[in-house]
Design an enzyme around this catalytic site. Structure first.
Site, PDB file in Angstrom:
ATOM      1  N   ARG A  59       1.011  -1.130  -0.058  1.00  0.00           N
ATOM      2  CA  ARG A  59      -0.006   0.093  -0.031  1.00  0.00           C
ATOM      3  C   ARG A  59       0.835   1.455  -0.301  1.00  0.00           C
ATOM      4  NH1 ARG A  59      -1.813  -4.283   2.895  1.00  0.00           N
ATOM      5  NH2 ARG A  59      -1.413  -3.507   4.718  1.00  0.00           N
ATOM      6  N   GLU A  96       4.335  -7.607  12.595  1.00  0.00           N
ATOM      7  CA  GLU A  96       2.697  -7.501  14.343  1.00  0.00           C
ATOM      8  C   GLU A  96       2.804  -9.131  14.407  1.00  0.00           C
ATOM      9  OE1 GLU A  96       1.775  -5.065  11.110  1.00  0.00           O
ATOM     10  OE2 GLU A  96       3.483  -4.230  12.144  1.00  0.00           O
TER      11      GLU A  96
END
Length: 174
Positions: A59, A96
Site C-alpha cells: 500500500r 505484528e
C-alpha cells in the site's frame, strides 16, 4: 476532511485472529479522501529537499508515487524478498504477526540522497525499522516518515520518535 476514520474500513480477525485490520483501500476508492490524504501526507515536507520517496510494499507504493510527484522526487521501492528483479540488499524483521524479509535494489538510493519514507500504517514499527536500516545502508538521509494511520498502543511511533513523523489519524486501542 471532517472524519478521515470514517473512510477507513476495519476488518476484524484479519489477516489473523485477534487483529483489527485498518483497510485504507476505501480511502483510495474515494477521489476526495485520496487527494486529501496525499496532500496531508506531503504537506510537512513541501519545503524540504526530497530526492526519493520510499514506498513500502504494497500500500505504500500507492501513496509514494503521488507524493513523489508533488515533491518532484523519484520513487524507491521496498519489497518482500524475491519480488525485485535486480541485485538487492535485504533486512530481516519481525512484524505484528510473524517474521519477514524486506529488500531494496542496491542502486535505488545514492549516498547522501534525502529520503521521505511513506506507508499506510505504523503499528509495532518493525517494518519501518527494517526500511530505515535499508535506506541508511544505501547511504540515504531520512528527512521524515509519513503515514495515514498510527496505532500508538503498539509502540511503533514511540520507537521512531527520533524522526520527523507525520500521521493523519490515530487509534488509541484495538
Amino acid at each position: 476532511m471532517e472524519n478521515l476514520k470514517s473512510y477507513i474500513r476495519e476488518v476484524q480477525d484479519w489477516p489473523v485472529k485477534g487483529v483489527n485490520f485498518k483497510d485504507i483501500t476505501t480511502i483510495l476508492q474515494d477521489r476526495e479522501a485520496f487527494r486529501y490524504v496525499v496532500d496531508e501526507m506531503t504537506k510537512p515536507f513541501l519545503n524540504e529537499k526530497i530526492d526519493k520517496v520510499v514506498g513500502i510494499d504494497a500500500r505504500g507504493f500507492l501513496l509514494a508515487t503521488p507524493i513523489a510527484y508533488k515533491l518532484n522526487s523519484g520513487v524507491s521501492l521496498v519489497r518482500k524478498e524475491g519480488k525485485l528483479p535486480s541485485k538487492t540488499i535485504k533486512e530481516n524483521y519481525q512484524k505484528e504477526y510473524g517474521f519477514d524479509i524486506l529488500t531494496m535494489h542496491e542502486d535505488t538510493i545514492k549516498k547522501g540522497e534525502r529520503v521521505l519514507i511513506v506507508d499506510d500504517l505504523l503499528a509495532t514499527g518493525g517494518t519501518m525499522e527494517a526500511t530505515i536500516k535499508l535506506v541508511k545502508r544505501l547511504g540515504g538521509e531520512i528527512v521524515g516518515i509519513s503515514f495515514i494511520v498510527d496505532l500508538p498502543f503498539l509502540g511503533g511511533s514511540k520507537k521512531l520518535s527520533n524522526y520527523k513523523l507525520n500521521w493523519l489519524v490515530s487509534y488509541d486501542s484495538e
